[in-house]
Design an enzyme around this catalytic site. Sequence first.
Site, PDB file in Angstrom:
ATOM      1  N   ARG A 142       0.829  -1.199   0.000  1.00  0.00           N
ATOM      2  CA  ARG A 142       0.000   0.000   0.000  1.00  0.00           C
ATOM      3  C   ARG A 142       0.867   1.255   0.000  1.00  0.00           C
ATOM      4  NH1 ARG A 142      -1.548   0.855   4.386  1.00  0.00           N
ATOM      5  NH2 ARG A 142      -1.120  -1.061   5.496  1.00  0.00           N
ATOM      6  N   TYR A 191      -1.468  -3.516  -6.675  1.00  0.00           N
ATOM      7  CA  TYR A 191      -1.230  -4.346  -5.495  1.00  0.00           C
ATOM      8  C   TYR A 191      -2.265  -4.189  -4.388  1.00  0.00           C
ATOM      9  CZ  TYR A 191       1.570  -7.381  -2.612  1.00  0.00           C
ATOM     10  OH  TYR A 191       2.001  -8.464  -1.881  1.00  0.00           O
ATOM     11  N   LYS A 250      -9.627  -2.127   1.669  1.00  0.00           N
ATOM     12  CA  LYS A 250      -9.382  -0.975   2.544  1.00  0.00           C
ATOM     13  C   LYS A 250     -10.141   0.273   2.086  1.00  0.00           C
ATOM     14  CE  LYS A 250      -6.372  -3.553   4.616  1.00  0.00           C
ATOM     15  NZ  LYS A 250      -6.460  -4.043   5.970  1.00  0.00           N
ATOM     16  N   HIS A 258     -10.703  -2.120  11.379  1.00  0.00           N
ATOM     17  CA  HIS A 258      -9.624  -2.997  10.932  1.00  0.00           C
ATOM     18  C   HIS A 258      -9.451  -4.106  11.967  1.00  0.00           C
ATOM     19  CE1 HIS A 258      -5.119  -3.240   9.513  1.00  0.00           C
ATOM     20  NE2 HIS A 258      -5.880  -4.080   8.850  1.00  0.00           N
ATOM     21  N   SER A 295      -1.466  -3.390  10.495  1.00  0.00           N
ATOM     22  CA  SER A 295      -1.116  -4.308   9.415  1.00  0.00           C
ATOM     23  C   SER A 295       0.102  -5.147   9.789  1.00  0.00           C
ATOM     24  CB  SER A 295      -0.817  -3.512   8.145  1.00  0.00           C
ATOM     25  OG  SER A 295      -1.942  -2.771   7.779  1.00  0.00           O
ATOM     26  N   CYS A 309       0.480  -7.411  12.043  1.00  0.00           N
ATOM     27  CA  CYS A 309       0.719  -7.561  13.478  1.00  0.00           C
ATOM     28  C   CYS A 309      -0.037  -8.737  14.086  1.00  0.00           C
ATOM     29  CB  CYS A 309       0.359  -6.281  14.215  1.00  0.00           C
ATOM     30  SG  CYS A 309       1.527  -4.949  13.900  1.00  0.00           S
ATOM     31  N   GLY A 310      -0.578  -9.618  13.249  1.00  0.00           N
ATOM     32  CA  GLY A 310      -1.077 -10.869  13.799  1.00  0.00           C
ATOM     33  C   GLY A 310      -2.574 -11.104  13.786  1.00  0.00           C
ATOM     34  N   LYS A 311      -3.356 -10.357  13.017  1.00  0.00           N
ATOM     35  CA  LYS A 311      -4.801 -10.608  12.989  1.00  0.00           C
ATOM     36  C   LYS A 311      -5.122 -11.972  12.372  1.00  0.00           C
ATOM     37  CE  LYS A 311      -5.817  -6.826  10.823  1.00  0.00           C
ATOM     38  NZ  LYS A 311      -4.440  -6.323  10.826  1.00  0.00           N
ATOM     39  N   ASP A 359      -9.602  -9.589   8.905  1.00  0.00           N
ATOM     40  CA  ASP A 359      -9.036  -8.265   8.632  1.00  0.00           C
ATOM     41  C   ASP A 359      -9.992  -7.099   8.891  1.00  0.00           C
ATOM     42  OD1 ASP A 359      -6.606  -6.922   7.705  1.00  0.00           O
ATOM     43  OD2 ASP A 359      -7.779  -6.293   5.969  1.00  0.00           O
ATOM     44  N   SER A 373       4.755 -10.242   0.853  1.00  0.00           N
ATOM     45  CA  SER A 373       4.135 -11.181  -0.098  1.00  0.00           C
ATOM     46  C   SER A 373       2.895 -11.777   0.556  1.00  0.00           C
ATOM     47  CB  SER A 373       5.124 -12.270  -0.497  1.00  0.00           C
ATOM     48  OG  SER A 373       5.616 -12.945   0.643  1.00  0.00           O
ATOM     49  N   ARG A 374       1.921 -12.132  -0.264  1.00  0.00           N
ATOM     50  CA  ARG A 374       0.613 -12.501   0.289  1.00  0.00           C
ATOM     51  C   ARG A 374      -0.019 -13.676  -0.436  1.00  0.00           C
ATOM     52  NH1 ARG A 374      -1.877  -8.686   4.268  1.00  0.00           N
ATOM     53  NH2 ARG A 374      -0.193  -7.197   4.597  1.00  0.00           N
ATOM     54  N   ARG A 391       2.886  -4.205  17.869  1.00  0.00           N
ATOM     55  CA  ARG A 391       4.238  -4.712  18.166  1.00  0.00           C
ATOM     56  C   ARG A 391       4.929  -3.723  19.081  1.00  0.00           C
ATOM     57  NH1 ARG A 391       6.483  -8.425  14.134  1.00  0.00           N
ATOM     58  NH2 ARG A 391       4.728  -9.025  12.820  1.00  0.00           N
TER      59      ARG A 391
HETATM   60  P1  GTP Z   1      -2.578  -7.596   7.622  1.00  0.00           P
HETATM   61  O1  GTP Z   1      -3.097  -8.618   6.691  1.00  0.00           O
HETATM   62  O2  GTP Z   1      -1.470  -6.782   7.042  1.00  0.00           O
HETATM   63  O3  GTP Z   1      -3.635  -6.717   8.191  1.00  0.00           O
HETATM   64  O4  GTP Z   1      -1.784  -8.379   8.812  1.00  0.00           O
HETATM   65  P2  GTP Z   1      -2.295  -9.240  10.060  1.00  0.00           P
HETATM   66  O5  GTP Z   1      -2.585  -8.337  11.208  1.00  0.00           O
HETATM   67  O6  GTP Z   1      -3.358 -10.188   9.665  1.00  0.00           O
HETATM   68  O7  GTP Z   1      -0.947 -10.042  10.461  1.00  0.00           O
HETATM   69  P3  GTP Z   1      -0.604 -11.600  10.312  1.00  0.00           P
HETATM   70  O8  GTP Z   1      -1.485 -12.466  11.153  1.00  0.00           O
HETATM   71  O9  GTP Z   1      -0.537 -11.938   8.883  1.00  0.00           O
HETATM   72  O10 GTP Z   1       0.852 -11.644  10.937  1.00  0.00           O
HETATM   73  C1  GTP Z   1       1.920 -10.908  10.410  1.00  0.00           C
HETATM   74  C2  GTP Z   1       3.231 -11.463  10.867  1.00  0.00           C
HETATM   75  O11 GTP Z   1       3.276 -11.508  12.297  1.00  0.00           O
HETATM   76  C3  GTP Z   1       3.502 -12.880  10.385  1.00  0.00           C
HETATM   77  O12 GTP Z   1       4.814 -12.975   9.917  1.00  0.00           O
HETATM   78  C4  GTP Z   1       3.293 -13.722  11.603  1.00  0.00           C
HETATM   79  O13 GTP Z   1       4.087 -14.878  11.582  1.00  0.00           O
HETATM   80  C5  GTP Z   1       3.651 -12.795  12.766  1.00  0.00           C
HETATM   81  N1  GTP Z   1       2.881 -13.122  13.969  1.00  0.00           N
HETATM   82  C6  GTP Z   1       1.539 -13.290  14.046  1.00  0.00           C
HETATM   83  N2  GTP Z   1       1.137 -13.632  15.296  1.00  0.00           N
HETATM   84  C7  GTP Z   1       2.259 -13.671  16.044  1.00  0.00           C
HETATM   85  C8  GTP Z   1       2.508 -13.971  17.427  1.00  0.00           C
HETATM   86  O14 GTP Z   1       1.613 -14.269  18.227  1.00  0.00           O
HETATM   87  N3  GTP Z   1       3.807 -13.901  17.840  1.00  0.00           N
HETATM   88  C9  GTP Z   1       4.820 -13.575  16.992  1.00  0.00           C
HETATM   89  N4  GTP Z   1       6.055 -13.526  17.479  1.00  0.00           N
HETATM   90  N5  GTP Z   1       4.629 -13.304  15.687  1.00  0.00           N
HETATM   91  C10 GTP Z   1       3.362 -13.343  15.216  1.00  0.00           C
HETATM   92  C1  SPV Z   2      -3.061  -4.392   5.439  1.00  0.00           C
HETATM   93  O1  SPV Z   2      -2.033  -3.777   5.067  1.00  0.00           O
HETATM   94  O2  SPV Z   2      -3.623  -4.141   6.536  1.00  0.00           O
HETATM   95  C2  SPV Z   2      -3.610  -5.462   4.606  1.00  0.00           C
HETATM   96  C3  SPV Z   2      -3.050  -5.646   3.260  1.00  0.00           C
HETATM   97  O3  SPV Z   2      -4.533  -6.132   5.016  1.00  0.00           O
HETATM   98  S1  SPV Z   2      -3.723  -4.555   2.087  1.00  0.00           S
HETATM   99  O4  SPV Z   2      -4.949  -5.124   1.566  1.00  0.00           O
HETATM  100  O5  SPV Z   2      -2.729  -4.398   1.011  1.00  0.00           O
HETATM  101  O6  SPV Z   2      -4.002  -3.277   2.704  1.00  0.00           O
HETATM  102 MN    MN Z   3      -5.082  -5.514   7.205  1.00  0.00          MN
END
Ligand code: GTP
Ligand code: SPV
Ligand code: MN
Length: 650
Positions: A103, A252, A261, A281, A303, A305-307, A328, A432-433, A464
């Site tokens: 983004r 992208y 979004k 979000h 983004s 951070c683990g959702k 998300d 990458s996704r 984080r």
């Molecule tokens: P968006 O799709 O960007 O909104 O991200 P998201 O909030 O869904 O994050 P996602 O669950 O994909 O996690 C992102 C990164 O954080 C990945 O590389 C995970 O491996 C890492 N991660 C997720 N949960 C944890 C956790 O509980 N501990 C640690 N150390 N890393 C984590």
């Molecule tokens: C985020 O960045 O929070 C995402 C990926 O979920 S994107 O759809 O590119 O915004």
């Molecule tokens: Mn997101």
Amino acid sequence: MSTSRSLLPLGKDDFSVVTEVVTHKLNHIPIFKGDFSSLPPKVQRFVAEKAELMNPAGIYICDGSQKEADDIIDKLVERGVLTPLKAYENNYLCRTDPRDVARVESKTFMVTKEKYDSVCRVPEGVKGIMGQWMSEEQFGVELDARFPGCMNGRPMYVIPFSMGPIGGPLSKIGIELTDSSYVVLCMRTMTRMGTKVLDSLGDNDFVRCIHSVGLPRPVRQKVINHWPCNPEKVLIAHRPKEREIWSFGSGYGGNSLLGKKCFALRIACNIGRDEGWMAEHMLIMGITNPEGKERFVAAAFPSACGKTNLAMLEPSVPGWKVRVVGDDIAWMKFNKNDGRLYAINPEAGFFGVAPGTSHKTNPMAMESFQKNSIFTNVAETADGEYFWEGLEKELKEKRGYNDEELKHLEITNWLGERWHIGDAGKSAHPNSRFTAPAGQCPIIHPKWEAPEGVPIDAIIFGGRRPEGVPLVYESFSWEHGVLIGSLVKSEATAAAEYTGKQVMHDPMAMRPFMGYNFGRYLQHWLDLGKAPHKAPKIFHVNWFRETSDHKFLWPGFGDNIRVLDWILKRVDGVEDIAEKTAIGFIPKRGSVDLSELPRINWNELMSIPKHYWEEDVVESRQFLQAQVGPDMPKVLYDQLDQLEKRVKEM
Ligand code: GTP
Ligand code: SPV
Ligand code: MN
């Protein structure tokens, strides 16, 4: 003032002229697929107007069928845009132009007549971070410099889509026009897509989404990886009043899949404000305890951070069950009858971060993308498997390799170069996704498409935070919880254009997605939390606290169920497990189940260093004064005063 035709007012009832105008405009633009005349008149008008502006080679109306997707995939494979990942059924790899990988917050704007409808009244000299405003005049100029003729020589796809189950009371319809067939495929996974959506349009309006990769034919630049884009001219502009989105130059993710979004957050939070609900979000998950009682929670983390990981968590403690509703975005509305907050996931797929995803960390995500999925900017093994950082160990085990053999495994990295485990750089881009249908997740909740949504009992914020912030704490009240949300911070991740390990403010995890004046948004939250609404309890978690030598103090992933267990007990009103501190309630020692986790340093994980919080409160106040200024609801400054006082007395 621009005189661009696309800025013509969008009269809703002015259908008498439509047929005439439409036939006239479409005379020189052929229909490649679909029946234009069967579209509702207001849709015809939108399509015709924009086709005239962007001048595509022809119009392709998407019906959403499997056959249509197969045809598009065949063409993209033939052209080298998609590579079949031979190890799976109907899985494809896509490599983008390496300049188009995330983004672009700096090129994202809200366009309103009044500046302060979009952004807060920040003090002079301060650059606001909660969204960017663009005047209508400037927008007209930017639009004229990009969109006229921008689809020359390319088909214009018409994508009708529904956010939320088709026809549901909380659902909304959009129509995206795009010249990217990759976007068509991804929208088919991420939304309910196709002409069937239009049957439920009726008298309702739809969100107008206009997207172009911004590289009309004949192309004068070199196209890299068969991925046309125009990074210099990227613009992602929203007209919330008109419910309209204009995106240019990027193919992208959140830049191009406009249902996500742009619509489901930036435009939807405006609709939500008008209609009395919220667009957030947030993931949505159902958690069943060993006694068989299920509760739903929603969690907002910035983004990457683990959702996705939390939403699909495989509990490490026996007897617990987690099922995912969304990973998300949540659209949430208090119900008039029972006063509870109900949430739907407006999306139909997962667009998840690939690196770090493995059978160990997120087995349910892995199961979701074994077929019918698209992988963007990951690496590939010589055997046609996807690869990214975090899969080394399971690949080694799968092949029965030793370390030396693993290093010789042939991998093609996301840039298309030969690469080996242990080589410099990363195999996959950090952002990458995978794009996978939600329905393929083995633990998708049976109610994930319930039109009325699921009742939310707790809202969790997080980010984080390498230092100072304990694993979990609970707010004292809804107002205190809203303050905690407004002060969410996190280390920068690869999901946007920021780099380095800076801790940034990301209020409510919405900084990149805010659709109107953030102070008014906070007031909207405060208003909705009042009786007779039964406001959920608000918590804050931090899976990412580190030791002084930068090791995570908490194992995270499946072990996060231990924290959810404590949270749900608090929701159930269990009192003797919480200890009051300056920042909120924290678990009493022994009240979070740490069985089979021998090496947890609980003191370090849960400590609330006074000096850290003293500085944090000062910094928070400066931040809110600078970024929300006079738009900040007074109640929240009162909350901050109380926090400051409590921290002082620690
Ligand atoms: P968006 O799709 O960007 O909104 O991200 P998201 O909030 O869904 O994050 P996602 O669950 O994909 O996690 C992102 C990164 O954080 C990945 O590389 C995970 O491996 C890492 N991660 C997720 N949960 C944890 C956790 O509980 N501990 C640690 N150390 N890393 C984590
Ligand atoms: C985020 O960045 O929070 C995402 C990926 O979920 S994107 O759809 O590119 O915004
Ligand atoms: Mn997101």
